[in-house]
Design an enzyme around this catalytic site. Structure first.
Site, PDB file in Angstrom:
ATOM      1  N   TYR A 166       0.837  -1.209   0.000  1.00 22.29           N
ATOM      2  CA  TYR A 166       0.000   0.000   0.000  1.00 22.29           C
ATOM      3  C   TYR A 166       0.869   1.255   0.000  1.00 22.29           C
ATOM      4  CZ  TYR A 166      -3.858   3.128   1.276  1.00 22.29           C
ATOM      5  OH  TYR A 166      -4.795   4.133   1.297  1.00 22.29           O
ATOM      6  N   GLU A 168       4.178   1.764  -0.596  1.00 24.39           N
ATOM      7  CA  GLU A 168       5.023   1.954  -1.782  1.00 24.39           C
ATOM      8  C   GLU A 168       4.166   2.085  -3.039  1.00 24.39           C
ATOM      9  OE1 GLU A 168       7.977   2.789  -1.900  1.00 24.39           O
ATOM     10  OE2 GLU A 168       8.953   2.062  -0.094  1.00 24.39           O
ATOM     11  N   LYS A 170       1.282   3.543  -3.216  1.00 26.50           N
ATOM     12  CA  LYS A 170       0.801   4.933  -3.253  1.00 26.50           C
ATOM     13  C   LYS A 170       1.923   5.883  -3.671  1.00 26.50           C
ATOM     14  CE  LYS A 170      -3.546   4.697  -2.067  1.00 26.50           C
ATOM     15  NZ  LYS A 170      -4.567   5.098  -3.048  1.00 26.50           N
ATOM     16  N   ASN A 195      -6.983   9.487   7.663  1.00 30.76           N
ATOM     17  CA  ASN A 195      -8.119   8.658   8.110  1.00 30.76           C
ATOM     18  C   ASN A 195      -9.455   9.336   7.890  1.00 30.76           C
ATOM     19  OD1 ASN A 195      -6.635   6.577   9.160  1.00 30.76           O
ATOM     20  ND2 ASN A 195      -6.407   7.576  11.165  1.00 30.76           N
ATOM     21  N   GLN A 295       0.514   6.616  13.287  1.00 29.84           N
ATOM     22  CA  GLN A 295       0.189   7.533  12.200  1.00 29.84           C
ATOM     23  C   GLN A 295       0.574   8.956  12.489  1.00 29.84           C
ATOM     24  OE1 GLN A 295      -3.926   6.647  11.535  1.00 29.84           O
ATOM     25  NE2 GLN A 295      -3.349   5.278   9.880  1.00 29.84           N
TER      26      GLN A 295
END
Ligand code: NAD
Length: 340
Positions: A166, A168, A170, A195, A295
């Site tokens: 996901y 890499e 993106k 999010n 995050q």
């Protein structure tokens, strides 16, 4: 051939339009545009577009975007005169998206960000369409501590870790889009989405808010992975859709963070869900799962100053709306609650 808008509405293609964000985007776009929704349902859901299928301004094409898409060959698009009018805008949201899907669909995730994105960019070249690519905060990787990311931060990513398909993927997609812009003149914008939550999220895909709501409504302790004092942010879906449309319409080529700057600890969010549902099951703290990442937080100064966009719905308001939706649409959850 030069394509020119001949109908009173522009034609807009939404790739991944049967997914969570895509279907809400289609709901809004169909009010003023002809919407061509393309999806293969790999993680999307037909129910998300059931109502839209009744609109004469909405057409659905079931197609895996890993394969090129010839819109001229789709008889159902004759009503939108695609052969002559072309397509004016393309939103690319087609990518499996949830922590659990990374494990289940790693190759599909990589190909959505490479081959499928290339096929959509080729359509943007053909029709001279404006292009919005749904990128992700994942391109920044894990922050050293609770920092806010600005768009000029280059990121810190493990290229072979459990989330690499996901993250890499993106990053590759951003480069692909940017280079189609530089070498083939595509008018693009990259939306780095943080999010987002709301109605139509899947209940079982490992994202925190649906997990909390399901646990509360089924009377199980809410599971917090890792430190309950760590912070996160969540943007309500209507704010996200508003931001994406503004980004497409106002022509600010480039890269923009979209997310909520309202910070909450995971413990606070769990308490909020318990308070709204009126359930007293408490929380359980467990070790983080390997595919869950700490995050970073969005710095949205750029989009705020450029477009005047910022989220309007507070987390508490958004959670109330989401919980109501889940209760209404997932009978088994409300039944469990009524049994008490
Ligand atoms: P989702 O999984 O609900 O929607 C994605 C849709 O794309 C699904 O309907 C799926 O069937 C479709 N799709 C995937 N591969 C396809 C292919 N090869 N051909 C045709 N259709 C395909 O995810 P979402 O939450 O709605 O996310 C939409 C976009 O926003 C994704 O690109 C995602 O990476 C990005 N994003 C979402 C979030 C979030 O919090 N939801 C955060 C950051 C970025």
């Amino acid at each position: 051939m030069p394509y020119k808008q001949i109908l009173d509405r522009p034609n807009v293609l939404v790739a991944g339009g049967a997914g969570f964000i895509g279907s809400h985007l289609c709901d809004e776009l169909v009010k003023t545009k002809n919407v061509i929704c393309v999806d293969n349902f790999i993680t999307g859901n037909e129910e998300n577009i059931d109502l839209l299928l009744q609109s004469s301004h909405f057409k659905f094409i079931k197609h895996d975007l890993q394969e090129p898409l010839d819109l001229d060959a789709q008889p159902e698009l004759e009503i939108f005169q695609v052969r002559f009018q072309g397509v004016q805008e393309i939103y690319n949201l087609a990518c499996p998206t949830s922590p659990r899907e990374y494990n289940r669909l790693p190759i599909e995730t990589l190909l959505a960000n490479s081959q499928a994105t290339k096929n959509l960019l080729d359509l943007a070249v053909k029709y001279k369409a404006k292009f919005l690519h749904a990128s992700s905060s994942a391109i920044y990787g894990e922050p050293p501590d609770h920092v806010s990311f600005k768009e000029d931060y280059w990121g810190f990513i493990d290229p072979v870790g459990p989330r690499s398909c996901y993250n890499e993927g993106k990053r590759f997609a951003e480069s692909l889009v940017t280079n189609y812009g530089a070498s083939l003149g595509v008018n693009f914008r990259l939306a780095r989405i943080f999010n987002t939550y709301g109605p139509r999220m899947k209940l079982d895909d490992g994202r925190m808010i649906p997990d909390f709501i399901v646990h509360a409504l089924t009377k199980e302790p809410l599971v917090i992975y890792g430190d309950p004092q760590s912070h996160s942010t969540f943007c309500y879906i209507t704010d996200m859709v508003d931001g994406l449309i503004k980004l497409m319409e106002h022509d600010p080529n480039g890269t923009f963070n979209l997310g909520s700057p309202e910070l909450h600890t995971l413990g606070e969010i769990a308490e909020m869900v318990l308070k709204i549902t009126g359930i007293t099951v408490g929380t359980k703290i467990v070790e983080p799962l390997p595919y869950l990442a700490r995050q970073g937080l969005p710095d949205i100064t750029k989009i705020k100053e450029t477009l005047g966009w910022f989220p309007l719905i507070s987390l508490e308001q958004g959670l109330k709306l989401t919980i109501e939706y889940f209760k209404a649409h997932h009978g088994s959850l409300s039944l469990k609650q009524e049994e008490e």
